[in-house]
Motif scaffolding. Structure first.
Motif, PDB file in Angstrom:
ATOM      1  N   THR A 335       3.876  -6.250 -11.649  1.00 50.73           N
ATOM      2  CA  THR A 335       2.808  -5.271 -11.233  1.00 50.73           C
ATOM      3  C   THR A 335       3.304  -3.913 -11.061  1.00 50.73           C
ATOM      4  O   THR A 335       4.545  -3.532 -10.893  1.00 50.73           O
ATOM      5  N   ALA A 336       2.287  -3.026 -11.082  1.00 54.10           N
ATOM      6  CA  ALA A 336       2.934  -1.426 -11.013  1.00 54.10           C
ATOM      7  C   ALA A 336       3.346  -1.478  -9.463  1.00 54.10           C
ATOM      8  O   ALA A 336       4.402  -0.565  -9.313  1.00 54.10           O
ATOM      9  N   PHE A 337       2.777  -1.841  -8.521  1.00 53.64           N
ATOM     10  CA  PHE A 337       3.097  -1.651  -7.213  1.00 53.64           C
ATOM     11  C   PHE A 337       4.540  -2.497  -7.025  1.00 53.64           C
ATOM     12  O   PHE A 337       5.412  -1.738  -6.270  1.00 53.64           O
ATOM     13  N   GLY A 338       4.727  -3.597  -7.383  1.00 53.91           N
ATOM     14  CA  GLY A 338       6.094  -3.950  -7.323  1.00 53.91           C
ATOM     15  C   GLY A 338       7.174  -3.458  -7.813  1.00 53.91           C
ATOM     16  O   GLY A 338       8.225  -3.625  -7.537  1.00 53.91           O
ATOM     17  N   SER A 339       6.917  -2.625  -8.879  1.00 54.55           N
ATOM     18  CA  SER A 339       7.829  -1.625  -9.508  1.00 54.55           C
ATOM     19  C   SER A 339       8.745  -0.700  -8.551  1.00 54.55           C
ATOM     20  O   SER A 339       9.804  -0.507  -8.894  1.00 54.55           O
ATOM     21  N   ARG A 340       7.721   0.009  -7.753  1.00 54.34           N
ATOM     22  CA  ARG A 340       8.342   1.015  -7.113  1.00 54.34           C
ATOM     23  C   ARG A 340       7.114   1.555  -6.226  1.00 54.34           C
ATOM     24  O   ARG A 340       6.127   1.159  -6.264  1.00 54.34           O
ATOM     25  N   ASN A 341       7.758   2.399  -5.317  1.00 57.77           N
ATOM     26  CA  ASN A 341       6.875   3.014  -4.184  1.00 57.77           C
ATOM     27  C   ASN A 341       5.939   3.934  -4.892  1.00 57.77           C
ATOM     28  O   ASN A 341       5.928   4.706  -5.735  1.00 57.77           O
ATOM     29  N   PRO A 342       4.611   3.540  -4.597  1.00 59.23           N
ATOM     30  CA  PRO A 342       3.307   4.507  -5.349  1.00 59.23           C
ATOM     31  C   PRO A 342       3.715   5.966  -5.252  1.00 59.23           C
ATOM     32  O   PRO A 342       2.860   6.602  -5.987  1.00 59.23           O
ATOM     33  N   GLY A 449      10.468   6.249   2.107  1.00 55.75           N
ATOM     34  CA  GLY A 449      11.748   6.013   2.233  1.00 55.75           C
ATOM     35  C   GLY A 449      12.170   4.642   1.554  1.00 55.75           C
ATOM     36  O   GLY A 449      11.196   3.897   1.749  1.00 55.75           O
ATOM     37  N   GLU A 450      13.166   4.785   0.801  1.00 59.37           N
ATOM     38  CA  GLU A 450      13.308   3.381  -0.165  1.00 59.37           C
ATOM     39  C   GLU A 450      14.800   2.962   0.119  1.00 59.37           C
ATOM     40  O   GLU A 450      15.779   3.908   0.498  1.00 59.37           O
ATOM     41  N   TRP A 464      10.498  -0.490   1.031  1.00 60.35           N
ATOM     42  CA  TRP A 464      10.103   0.767   0.843  1.00 60.35           C
ATOM     43  C   TRP A 464       8.901   1.145   1.826  1.00 60.35           C
ATOM     44  O   TRP A 464       8.260   0.139   2.236  1.00 60.35           O
ATOM     45  N   ALA A 465       8.600   2.322   2.304  1.00 60.03           N
ATOM     46  CA  ALA A 465       7.455   2.612   3.109  1.00 60.03           C
ATOM     47  C   ALA A 465       6.987   3.872   2.462  1.00 60.03           C
ATOM     48  O   ALA A 465       7.921   4.697   2.428  1.00 60.03           O
ATOM     49  N   GLY A 466       5.695   4.212   2.713  1.00 55.42           N
ATOM     50  CA  GLY A 466       5.304   5.641   2.258  1.00 55.42           C
ATOM     51  C   GLY A 466       3.986   6.010   2.933  1.00 55.42           C
ATOM     52  O   GLY A 466       3.348   5.016   3.299  1.00 55.42           O
ATOM     53  N   PHE A 467       3.980   7.372   3.312  1.00 53.23           N
ATOM     54  CA  PHE A 467       2.903   7.955   4.075  1.00 53.23           C
ATOM     55  C   PHE A 467       2.338   8.930   3.305  1.00 53.23           C
ATOM     56  O   PHE A 467       3.374   9.892   3.059  1.00 53.23           O
TER      57      PHE A 467
END
Length: 587
Positions: A335-342, A449-450, A464-467
């Protein structure tokens, strides 16, 4: 005897050319590139002789071999790839006793001992055998002899002392291998004509063509949309994504990368009513081939690499995504989401990028991309239209651990193509109010952060986490029956944890599990019409499991499953289940 030795020089040299070809069925021993003993060590020995000594027995002068020709042919693909791999697997032998099939009772043993252990110029095979009793063993031995002659010749030219007995030993060996060397001359002549033909008909002296084709059998097993009022069609699809890549270098340190791409794998968001679960190898181009990406990268300064992208740029071209499972849809996550932080998807188009290192353990990268840089119209162009700006700083104390912090600023580049419809707010407004041709301008700031941590050889932990905080610019006109939507702000979150198991059952395979929450709107103060909620109310989890199995170096099969609980963060929707079998061909 010396005159006779001279007569073999050209023939011996011919054998050196054989070493760097793939016309034979075996890989020959090759010359070691470094000297095992320093000049001072040689000069300090007892019983050695120097060029300054009048009684020195000089080594006959040999013509020089064009080794650069071999290197050039290897880069351009003239040589058989299997033979190159075999040659690279040869290991240096430091003691003649390690050459297991050479007996001390054979005359060649003493000759080998002095040459290998004193000059380190003969190479054996990975199984520690010299294979001296096989049909081609005399040719292989002659190849090692030629390597040692070159090494000793270099030492003499550098005024390094050489044992007289070694020079006499070389004379005797050259006489012994006279017939073998002569027999090889005809084969070398044939090889030279073949090489000349290949040079005249090669694809390019500077460009290598590579390719990647992903064939996917995908299907939706279950799921609801629109608050549970509409069941998603259970459909199966068989499509592909194809890429042809031209890799060109002009000085060996730069790279001009051109990618042509097309495909038929659909975008499921049109069917599922959410961007959650979107496939990473989606390419709905109806087989229309186009230039998708052009990158020219080069060293701008020491430890600084620059990337110029006139077509199709993306942040991940020059900013590492710090995810073991990021294979750009062809490997790893499906999936696109599983590949990297959006966050890495929030920028596209022409632009520039940079990448560098500080103090060996710190890595920095960043760049600027403009979506409509090629458009000369109003509200477009390189600086007047949508753009994305990214900066990232990473700490990598070892090959097993890396952590990075990412910042993205953008104008009209909010939509990542993952997560809920509201989190892709520009697309959300356009679709909800398409009858009034509504549109919204946004400015966003994102922080991420990754990390990736290879806990042990067969387990890699990552996540990772993103805001993202977004402001809308100006009022949005949604028709005469509703008030305009005033400017406001949205907060968007996402996170994921990845578990990867490389070499789980076979060397080269990978099993993986990805669990997370795709981008969702957690808070908003925008006054949407009464029938639309401002935020995503419920909790939806992304669960993905894959197993990538390599059939060989060029073909890999990856079955996988994607489960989205409460699609589009709406608990009225039944879970969305997508299955796929991805086959990747590379060449």
């Amino acid at each position: 005897m010396m005159n006779r030795f001279f007569s073999f020089n050209n023939v011996i040299l011919v054998l050196g050319m054989i070493l760097f070809s793939t016309s034979t069925s075996q890989a020959f021993p090759t010359q070691d590139s470094s000297l095992r003993e320093s000049r001072s060590q040689f000069m300090g020995r007892q019983g050695t002789i120097s060029l300054e000594d009048e009684e020195t027995s000089p080594l006959p002068e040999l013509p020089k071999i064009d080794r650069d020709l071999h290197l050039r042919k290897s880069r351009d693909g003239f040589l058989n790839s299997g033979s190159r791999r075999q040659q690279r697997s040869l290991n240096q032998v430091t003691s003649v006793s390690e050459l297991q099939d050479i007996s001390p009772t054979e005359w060649a043993y003493e000759a080998l001992r002095g040459l290998v252990e004193r000059y380190g110029c003969i190479v054996g095979y990975p199984d520690r055998t010299f294979r001296g009793n096989r049909a081609l063993s005399r040719y292989e031995f002659a190849a090692g002899l030629n390597a040692c002659m070159n090494t000793i010749e270099r030492l003499i030219q550098e005024n390094v002392a050489v044992l007289r007995e070694d020079i006499e030993k070389l004379k005797r060996l050259a006489q012994e291998f006279e017939q073998e060397l002569i027999a090889l001359k005809a084969r070398v002549d044939n090889l030279e004509s073949r090489v000349a033909f290949l040079e005249d008909h090669q694809f390019s002296t500077t460009t290598v063509l590579t390719g990647e084709f992903v064939v996917g059998l995908t299907g939706i097993a279950s799921g609801d949309r629109n608050g549970g009022t509409e069941e998603i069609n259970n459909v199966n699809n068989f499509g592909y994504r194809g890429r042809l890549e031209l890799n060109t270098t002009f000085d060996g340190n730069d790279l001009l990368y051109v990618r042509l791409a097309t495909g038929t794998v659909p975008a499921y968001s049109d069917i599922t009513g959410t961007f959650e679960g979107e496939l990473g190898f989606s390419q709905p181009d109806d087989s229309d081939l186009a230039v998708e990406l052009i990158i020219y990268e080069f060293d701008l300064a020491e430890n600084v690499r620059m990337f110029v992208e006139p077509v199709g740029g993306a942040f991940d071209d020059f900013v590492p995504t710090v995810n073991f499972l990021d294979g750009d849809g062809a490997a790893g996550a499906i999936t696109a989401f599983g590949s990297r932080n959006p966050l890495y998807y929030m920028g596209e188009g022409p632009g520039i990028g940079f990448q560098g290192r500080l103090f060996e353990v710190f890595e920095w990268s960043g760049g600027y991309l403009a979506t409509d840089a090629q458009n000369p119209g109003l509200g477009a162009g390189l600086f007047n239209g949508p753009y994305g700006l990214i900066g990232q700083f990473a700490y990598e104390p070892s090959d097993n651990f890396k952590v990075a912090f990412t910042y993205v600023h953008g104008y009209n580049n909010l939509d990542s193509g993952t997560g809920t419809r509201r989190s892709n707010f520009q697309t959300f407004i356009e679709e909800e109010f398409e009858d009034f041709e509504a549109a919204v301008n946004t400015v966003n700031n994102s922080y991420g952060g990754e990390f990736t941590w290879r806990v042990w050889d067969r387990f890699v932990l990552g996540g990772w986490a993103g805001f993202t905080t977004t402001r809308t610019l100006g009022a949005i006109d949604i028709g005469p029956d509703d008030d305009v939507i005033q400017r406001g702000q949205l907060d968007i979150w996402n996170w994921a944890v990845t578990l990867a198991f490389p070499d789980a059952f076979k060397e080269g395979d990978t099993g993986a599990i990805i669990v997370g929450m795709e981008p969702w709107v957690s808070n908003a103060n925008i006054n949407l019409p009464d029938d639309l909620t401002r935020t995503d109310q419920d909790s939806s989890f992304h669960i993905e499991a894959i197993y990538e199995y390599p059939l060989n170096d060029n073909i890999a099969i990856t079955p996988g499953i994607i489960i989205i609980t409460e699609p589009d963060f709406d608990d009225r929707n039944d879970a969305l289940v997508i299955g796929t079998i991805r086959t990747t061909f590379t060449f």
